[in-house]
Design an enzyme around this catalytic site. Structure first.
Site, PDB file in Angstrom:
ATOM      1  N   ALA A 114       0.763  -1.110   0.213  1.00 45.47           N
ATOM      2  CA  ALA A 114      -0.109   0.044  -0.103  1.00 45.47           C
ATOM      3  C   ALA A 114       1.026   1.167   0.197  1.00 45.47           C
ATOM      4  CB  ALA A 114      -0.890  -0.080   1.398  1.00 45.47           C
ATOM      5  N   TYR A 145       7.207  10.110   5.702  1.00 41.47           N
ATOM      6  CA  TYR A 145       6.284   9.410   5.104  1.00 41.47           C
ATOM      7  C   TYR A 145       6.325   9.082   3.658  1.00 41.47           C
ATOM      8  CZ  TYR A 145       1.321   7.819   3.994  1.00 41.47           C
ATOM      9  OH  TYR A 145       0.335   7.168   3.659  1.00 41.47           O
TER      10      TYR A 145
END
Ligand code: NAD
Ligand code: UDP
Length: 325
Positions: A114, A145
């Protein structure tokens, strides 16, 4: 199939576990519940074929029995979550991905990563297709991130090339729905919580930045499609209907019937200006496209939030800017 869902106790992961169980798969959920919640999967624990092992996928963990597929969703995902835990976020994308790839290779299992639209950063190309390499600030507040996911894509591709791993990458665009945490800080959960509480909707900047919001059921269909396929991707998964954040606020107020005001707050550093997926590859490769319109998805989400005890009821802020009616 026996599917390992890392991050299965989270928002997307719990919906994926449910979808896999309902089609007859067996699911092994791995989660450290750092941003997920036991309540997301409490109803699944009673079902035959579901098992949960609380663990950190960046450390040592064990999975017993056969494994046909491994899906890696285990990472902080909302900007406040990943900025609060920068090192854990980098570890989830690096060591976490490596550990789960090793698990998949050991079992000859399919591995699905993902990834995220954040690999495109603050994109200079619009809309974004999978050939765009992105525009990421490597030392900005979002980098932990963005770069973790970019590394995760790189190491996934390296395992495919050098170890013969059967891998697929999906780049998920902003997805919303029931089981988001009311306090996760993402825009949809925040606006719905605020609207239901009669508190001002906190719009960052002037609200002209755009996102493309996908309802969770659509997204999960894309994920199961990628598990079943042999495509390597990357495939964008998202709803190409692009909205400004201010438009989103208006729709939330409409569907909740709320009379909340809109409060303008400073735009966070490096907040992407616009984002819209090109989904041709997922359409051609998986026969996938998003079906649930924003208004319908938000209505379902708001209905769910209204039943949740943790949808905090907060007093409205005193200083408000503007009012949408
Ligand atoms: P979430 O925070 O609800 O889910 C993440 C889950 O992973 C949580 O249950 C958390 O406890 C678990 N987790 C985190 N680190 C872990 C670790 N080291 N070991 C074990 N478990 C760990 O977020 P979500 O929205 O469901 O996102 C799931 C995945 O999808 C994430 O990888 C995220 O990057 C990706 N994604 C989500 C979106 C979105 O809009 N929801 C968009 C792009 C990508
Ligand atoms: N946002 C906002 N108010 C909030 C939370 C977020 O205006 O209370 C904005 C945020 O600055 C961004 C957009 O909404 O421009 C989407 O934010 P989110 O955190 O949901 O996702 P991401 O920025 O990761 O796409």
């Amino acid at each position: 199939m026996r599917v390992v869902v890392a991050g299965g106790g989270g928002f997307l992961g719990s919906h994926l576990c449910e979808a896999l169980l309902s089609r007859g798969d067996t699911v092994c959920c791995l989660d450290d519940f750092s941003s997920g919640r036991a309540a997301n999967i409490a109803h699944l624990l009673r079902m035959p074929g579901f098992h949960c092992t609380p663990c950190d996928v960046t450390a040592r963990f064990r999975v017993f029995g056969d494994v046909d597929a491994v899906v890696h969703l285990a990472s902080p995902a909302s900007p406040p979550d990943y900025q609060r835990h920068p090192l854990r976020t980098l570890a989830a994308g690096s060591r976490g991905t490596e550990n789960l790839l090793e698990l998949a290779v050991r079992h000859g299992a399919r591995f699905v990563l993902a990834s995220t639209s954040e690999v495109y950063g603050d994109p200079q190309v619009h809309p974004q297709d999978e050939d765009y390499w992105g525009h990421v600030n490597p030392i900005g507040p979002r980098s932990v991130y963005d770069e973790a996911k970019r590394y995760a894509e790189a190491v996934t591709t390296a395992y495919r090339r050098s170890r013969g791993a059967d891998t697929g990458i999906v780049r998920i665009f902003n997805t919303y729905g029931p089981r988001m945490r009311a306090d996760d800080g993402r825009v949809v959960s925040t606006f719905i919580r605020q609207a239901l509480a009669g508190a001002p909707l906190t719009v960052h900047g002037d609200g002209s930045q755009t996102r493309s919001f996908c309802y969770v059921d659509d997204l999960v269909r894309g994920l199961t499609g990628m598990i079943d396929a042999s495509h390597t991707g990357p495939f964008n998964l998202g709803n190409p209907a692009e909205r400004t954040v201010l438009e989103l606020a208006e729709v939330v107020l409409q569907i909740t019937g709320s009379r909340s005001a809109v409060r303008l707050l400073p735009l966070p550093v490096d907040d992407p200006v616009r984002r819209r997926p090109v989904v041709t590859r997922a359409r051609e490769g998986l026969g996938w496209h998003a079906e649930v319109p924003l208004e319908e998805g938000l209505r379902r989400t708001a209905e769910w939030f209204a039943t949740q005890p943790d949808t905090l009821v907060r007093p409205p802020h005193r200083s408000t800017v503007g009012r949408l009616s």
